[in-house]
Design a protein around this motif. Structure first.
Motif, PDB file in Angstrom:
ATOM      1  N   GLU A   7      27.826 -15.838   8.665  1.00  0.00           N
ATOM      2  CA  GLU A   7      28.403 -15.052   7.583  1.00  0.00           C
ATOM      3  C   GLU A   7      27.898 -13.614   7.505  1.00  0.00           C
ATOM      4  OE1 GLU A   7      29.131 -16.808   3.764  1.00  0.00           O
ATOM      5  OE2 GLU A   7      28.559 -18.779   4.493  1.00  0.00           O
ATOM      6  N   THR A  69      42.009 -17.166   7.398  1.00  0.00           N
ATOM      7  CA  THR A  69      41.108 -17.336   6.257  1.00  0.00           C
ATOM      8  C   THR A  69      39.697 -17.635   6.765  1.00  0.00           C
ATOM      9  OG1 THR A  69      41.261 -19.762   5.946  1.00  0.00           O
ATOM     10  CG2 THR A  69      43.035 -18.398   5.019  1.00  0.00           C
ATOM     11  N   ASP A  70      38.711 -17.157   6.027  1.00  0.00           N
ATOM     12  CA  ASP A  70      37.321 -17.450   6.369  1.00  0.00           C
ATOM     13  C   ASP A  70      36.485 -17.376   5.106  1.00  0.00           C
ATOM     14  OD1 ASP A  70      35.793 -17.579   9.274  1.00  0.00           O
ATOM     15  OD2 ASP A  70      34.459 -16.929   7.662  1.00  0.00           O
ATOM     16  N   SER A  72      33.508 -16.204   4.990  1.00  0.00           N
ATOM     17  CA  SER A  72      32.596 -15.066   5.080  1.00  0.00           C
ATOM     18  C   SER A  72      33.301 -13.733   4.827  1.00  0.00           C
ATOM     19  CB  SER A  72      31.960 -15.027   6.473  1.00  0.00           C
ATOM     20  OG  SER A  72      31.369 -13.777   6.726  1.00  0.00           O
ATOM     21  N   PRO A  73      32.880 -12.972   3.809  1.00  0.00           N
ATOM     22  CA  PRO A  73      33.452 -11.639   3.597  1.00  0.00           C
ATOM     23  C   PRO A  73      33.241 -10.726   4.799  1.00  0.00           C
ATOM     24  CG  PRO A  73      32.143 -12.319   1.697  1.00  0.00           C
ATOM     25  CD  PRO A  73      31.875 -13.308   2.787  1.00  0.00           C
ATOM     26  N   GLN A  75      33.031 -11.577   8.033  1.00  0.00           N
ATOM     27  CA  GLN A  75      33.964 -11.934   9.097  1.00  0.00           C
ATOM     28  C   GLN A  75      35.367 -11.418   8.779  1.00  0.00           C
ATOM     29  OE1 GLN A  75      33.269 -13.148  11.974  1.00  0.00           O
ATOM     30  NE2 GLN A  75      31.593 -14.602  11.901  1.00  0.00           N
ATOM     31  N   VAL A  76      35.793 -11.592   7.541  1.00  0.00           N
ATOM     32  CA  VAL A  76      37.123 -11.117   7.134  1.00  0.00           C
ATOM     33  C   VAL A  76      37.210  -9.605   7.263  1.00  0.00           C
ATOM     34  CG1 VAL A  76      38.694 -10.874   5.167  1.00  0.00           C
ATOM     35  CG2 VAL A  76      37.612 -13.082   5.644  1.00  0.00           C
ATOM     36  N   GLU A  77      36.153  -8.912   6.890  1.00  0.00           N
ATOM     37  CA  GLU A  77      36.134  -7.449   6.997  1.00  0.00           C
ATOM     38  C   GLU A  77      36.285  -6.994   8.447  1.00  0.00           C
ATOM     39  OE1 GLU A  77      33.188  -3.643   5.991  1.00  0.00           O
ATOM     40  OE2 GLU A  77      32.700  -5.645   5.237  1.00  0.00           O
ATOM     41  N   TYR A  90      44.475 -11.285   6.283  1.00  0.00           N
ATOM     42  CA  TYR A  90      43.276 -12.120   6.195  1.00  0.00           C
ATOM     43  C   TYR A  90      42.871 -12.292   4.734  1.00  0.00           C
ATOM     44  CZ  TYR A  90      43.010 -11.303  11.190  1.00  0.00           C
ATOM     45  OH  TYR A  90      43.307 -11.247  12.525  1.00  0.00           O
ATOM     46  N   ARG A  91      42.330 -13.479   4.442  1.00  0.00           N
ATOM     47  CA  ARG A  91      41.888 -13.765   3.079  1.00  0.00           C
ATOM     48  C   ARG A  91      40.567 -14.515   3.118  1.00  0.00           C
ATOM     49  NH1 ARG A  91      46.772 -15.687  -0.768  1.00  0.00           N
ATOM     50  NH2 ARG A  91      45.085 -15.278  -2.255  1.00  0.00           N
ATOM     51  N   GLN A  92      39.715 -14.189   2.167  1.00  0.00           N
ATOM     52  CA  GLN A  92      38.450 -14.899   2.048  1.00  0.00           C
ATOM     53  C   GLN A  92      38.637 -16.115   1.145  1.00  0.00           C
ATOM     54  OE1 GLN A  92      35.338 -12.880  -0.053  1.00  0.00           O
ATOM     55  NE2 GLN A  92      33.966 -14.655   0.052  1.00  0.00           N
ATOM     56  N   CYS A  93      38.320 -17.292   1.644  1.00  0.00           N
ATOM     57  CA  CYS A  93      38.376 -18.504   0.829  1.00  0.00           C
ATOM     58  C   CYS A  93      37.689 -19.627   1.591  1.00  0.00           C
ATOM     59  CB  CYS A  93      39.820 -18.896   0.492  1.00  0.00           C
ATOM     60  SG  CYS A  93      40.807 -19.347   1.930  1.00  0.00           S
TER      61      CYS A  93
END
Length: 275
Positions: A7, A69-70, A72-73, A75-77, A90-93
């Protein structure tokens, strides 16, 4: 419970640099299974545990919309920073609570991520969001990759690799119970879906610089655990292995290209029309 790893920002950057994505051939096998079950057209694909998005983008040309989706903020970034496809977002969840409506997803994938989820909860969530005749694809690869290099004894080269993997065994996550493939096989055997497919040995060969192979192994959870516990030991291990591989290959540069053979396995399953 789900296991939260990979993460941090440094780990997300490492994922982008070194992690590999499924080959076009593997993705086509997934799409062929989907087409056999449901002729399309396809509106939405969701890639769960997408990391930095290398696998997510491979779905872009086959669906009107793709969402990675992931948890980890970071990873999404990183995924968003490198995103070029206009229909990919992409979405964080968390994997077990997806922000999609019931029966709304044509294809759900998890590429080298399913083993970290709360598997029963995730499979229930996948069932909820998949359309009737929608498909689930769970892909992963084993750590025992093999190297080849021209004019070099592959057996000697891969003995060094095996010693690398053996050195990391004490740092494997107990959550995986030894080998992650067993978790996928268990999911296949217990799946109530009548239309399903299991493949446990698909070799994919990839040319890459030697330093990238080392970076790939360093991105694994076992090496990352060693790195947290003993940074000097971790650095020495990867440096020694790299030097020994170059010695066997009789080269002096980590940029030297090798061929890495990666063994994939996968589970494909189709949600019944009447579920």
């Amino acid at each position: 419970m789900a296991y939260r790893l990979f993460e941090g920002k440094e780990q997300a950057s490492s994922y982008w640099k070194y992690r590999i994505s499924p080959s076009d051939h593997l993705i086509q096998q997934v799409l062929d299974f989907l087409k056999k079950q449901n002729g399309g057209p396809y509106e939405l694909a969701v890639d769960v545990g997408c990391g930095s998005g290398q696998g997510t983008v491979l779905l872009a040309k086959h669906f009107a919309s793709v969402v990675g989706t992931d948890i980890s903020p970071a990873q999404v970034e990183v995924a968003q920073q490198h995103s070029k496809e206009p229909n990919v977002t992409y979405r964080q969840c968390v994997a077990e609570e997806l922000p999609f409506a019931d029966s709304s997803v044509d294809l759900m994938t998890a590429m080298s991520a399913f083993h970290w989820f709360d598997r029963p909860r995730f499979l229930r969530e996948a069932h909820r969001v998949l359309k009737p005749r929608g498909c689930l694809a769970l892909l992963n690869y084993t750590i025992d990759m093999e190297l080849s290099y021209s004019d070099c004894c592959s057996q000697t080269l891969n003995q060094v690799c095996k010693e690398f993997y053996e050195a990391l065994k004490p740092y494997y996550s107990p959550h995986l119970g030894g080998k992650s493939i067993e978790l996928y096989r268990e999911a296949y055997n217990s799946s109530p879906y009548p239309d399903k497919e299991w493949q446990e040995c698909v070799w994919v060969k990839r040319p890459m610089p030697l330093f990238r192979f080392i970076g790939l192994v360093e991105s694994f959870s076992s090496f990352q655990r060693l790195l947290r516990e003993d940074p000097q030991k971790a650095a020495k291990l990867s440096q020694d292995i790299c030097q020994r591989l170059m010695s066997v290959m009789q080269v002096t540069s980590e940029d030297t290209e090798v061929v890495v053979a990666v063994k994939y396995f996968y589970l494909l399953a189709c949600k019944p029309q009447e579920a």
